[in-house]
Design an enzyme around this catalytic site. Sequence first.
Site, PDB file in Angstrom:
ATOM      1  N   ASP A  35       3.288  -4.088   7.910  1.00  0.00           N
ATOM      2  CA  ASP A  35       1.989  -3.429   7.750  1.00  0.00           C
ATOM      3  C   ASP A  35       0.916  -4.488   8.014  1.00  0.00           C
ATOM      4  OD1 ASP A  35      -0.386  -2.380   6.920  1.00  0.00           O
ATOM      5  OD2 ASP A  35       0.300  -1.777   4.923  1.00  0.00           O
ATOM      6  N   LYS A  85     -10.141  -0.276  10.283  1.00  0.00           N
ATOM      7  CA  LYS A  85     -10.209  -1.479   9.453  1.00  0.00           C
ATOM      8  C   LYS A  85     -10.517  -2.717  10.300  1.00  0.00           C
ATOM      9  CE  LYS A  85      -6.943  -0.077   5.830  1.00  0.00           C
ATOM     10  NZ  LYS A  85      -7.805   0.481   4.785  1.00  0.00           N
ATOM     11  N   CYS A 142      -4.816   2.503  -3.573  1.00  0.00           N
ATOM     12  CA  CYS A 142      -3.565   3.018  -2.991  1.00  0.00           C
ATOM     13  C   CYS A 142      -2.405   2.049  -3.189  1.00  0.00           C
ATOM     14  CB  CYS A 142      -3.723   3.345  -1.507  1.00  0.00           C
ATOM     15  SG  CYS A 142      -4.919   4.639  -1.226  1.00  0.00           S
ATOM     16  N   GLN A 166      -4.368  -5.104   7.005  1.00  0.00           N
ATOM     17  CA  GLN A 166      -5.363  -6.026   6.462  1.00  0.00           C
ATOM     18  C   GLN A 166      -5.453  -7.291   7.298  1.00  0.00           C
ATOM     19  OE1 GLN A 166      -7.569  -5.443   4.073  1.00  0.00           O
ATOM     20  NE2 GLN A 166      -6.751  -3.422   3.644  1.00  0.00           N
ATOM     21  N   HIS A 207       0.883  -1.166   0.000  1.00  0.00           N
ATOM     22  CA  HIS A 207       0.000   0.000   0.000  1.00  0.00           C
ATOM     23  C   HIS A 207       0.924   1.221   0.000  1.00  0.00           C
ATOM     24  CE1 HIS A 207      -2.744   2.985   1.768  1.00  0.00           C
ATOM     25  NE2 HIS A 207      -3.746   2.165   1.538  1.00  0.00           N
TER      26      HIS A 207
END
Lengths: 418, 157
Positions: free
Chosen positions: A210, A236, A376, A213, A134
Amino acid sequence: MNDLLELASDFPLLSRTVRGGKPLVYLDTGATSQKPESVLNAERTFNQTHNAAVHRGAHQIAEEATEAFEAARSAVAEFVGVSFGEIVWTKNATEALNLVAHGFLNATLERGGSEASRFRLTSGDEIVVTELEHHANLVPWQELAAKTGAKLRWIPVTEDGRLDLEQLDVITERTRVVAFTHASNVTGAITDVPRIVERAREVGAFTVLDACQSAAHLPVDLHELGVDFAAFSGHKMLGPTGVGALYGRQELLEALPPFLTGGSMVEVVTMEETTFMPPPQRFEAGTQMVAQTVGLHAAVDYLSAVGMRQLSAHEDHLARLMLEGVAGVPGVRVLGPTSAEDRLAVVAFDVPGVHPHDVGQILDDQGIAVRVGHHCAQPAHRAFGVHASTRASAGVYTTPAEIEAFIDGLHRVVKFFA
Amino acid sequence: MQQLYQQVILDHSKSRSGEGELSSPHGESFQVNPTCGDECTVQVAVEDNRLSHFAWSGRGCSISQASLSLMYEMVDGEPLDRAEHLGETFRELIHNRGQELNPEKMEQLEDLSAFTGVGRYSARVKCALLGWMALRDALVQAQRTTSGPGQAPETQA
């Protein structure tokens, strides 16, 4: 299938209709999740009864607010398998990742004293990212490289949308940072984190994960994964917007120079200079987003009550339904793995000859909310030879009937533009 | 949906007019829609206060491509003030939340009136206007550069 959960009724927004009375089919959880009533109530209750600025003030509600704020930190730390003091509040994952990158930059500018010297970068150093990132976990590292003279390198993506771990030799003795995603927001592919961590450790590089998700869709234990830093966003994972978190290994947070400076993160301030608080407060400048942390506390409580293994099995089932369904629509190409193994229920796809904006519009007309564009992640799309795609992403509240409605809708898209 | 995707829009998005490149344009503008990555380049040449040559290239959704294609048909060879005026009227239509403008304006817009429904969808406004932003920008440049004599550019399709 006893894997399946039925939780949609906990989420007030999901009962609304759109576009002239059509039931909403919300398949844009990868962009932001809907919030259960318990999260909405937690924020409201906090604001109605405990709202005050934290870590200051000698009054009762200031104490209550501080307790709620720190209890949230404790709950979130436990949720991702780390210690209380290793969680820093940020406004979102983007800010968390920038915090780490700016820590390196400030160390390079010789801020943070001798203990920060381990983060200094020079022109011979390299930063490794991946082609699946991302923009939030790519652009801050590009900027850091440009400012320090370090070189940016990357792990490429395979044809089926996974990180190409045959190319791990881009991580060399020169590598100082390896920043990578736990699960791609485009292809849904789940990364083999231990393999990258092992390679990074061999060469003494820091790892930055990251986990945006993954945090709401898989059991995540950051200590077990062994990464040095990790970032995720509240919105999220069923929580509010405006709150996210950075995990940093305790000894690293203690050595990292601050990013944002100002109130709340200082010890002694004179006109000439300032000494800073220990972490996590060192990284929490200014008045904090207290109600949002309380909301995020309720969100991780909700996820824990459901059970992350149960949730993951539910979404696995949905991923299979989505992949099978999309495979049955003539001409449609999935950008990512076509089997559900090591994959989230995040399915981006290309409808040849039909622009994603048009795909999204026809789905929207049927009440189906999906994401269109590059999500993104422009380099990831470029790797697939497309500029944009349509993405359907499921969550804890998604039902098989909604996946069926989406697949029917997709058939209609193809017919409309035939 | 048929209200948004009028037949004229679907036709122009599939079979587009005016795509190409000018060898020496007087004005050129590149525009991008950052939300979806759609982009277009518009090139113009002006002669005697007319838009003597016009070409565009780009990629995007059916709305943006049809808008560029119809724009070509409406403004190529037209006096500059007419092209600019048409752009203003089209912008007004797209910002009119899906309602038609007065009959006189709708008549001026000719086939562009098919875009009336786009105004209902705020996320698509930029799609319809991307090419027209490029045209406005390219014309400003062209008027700046054509104070001296220029060669007549040729279209390479």
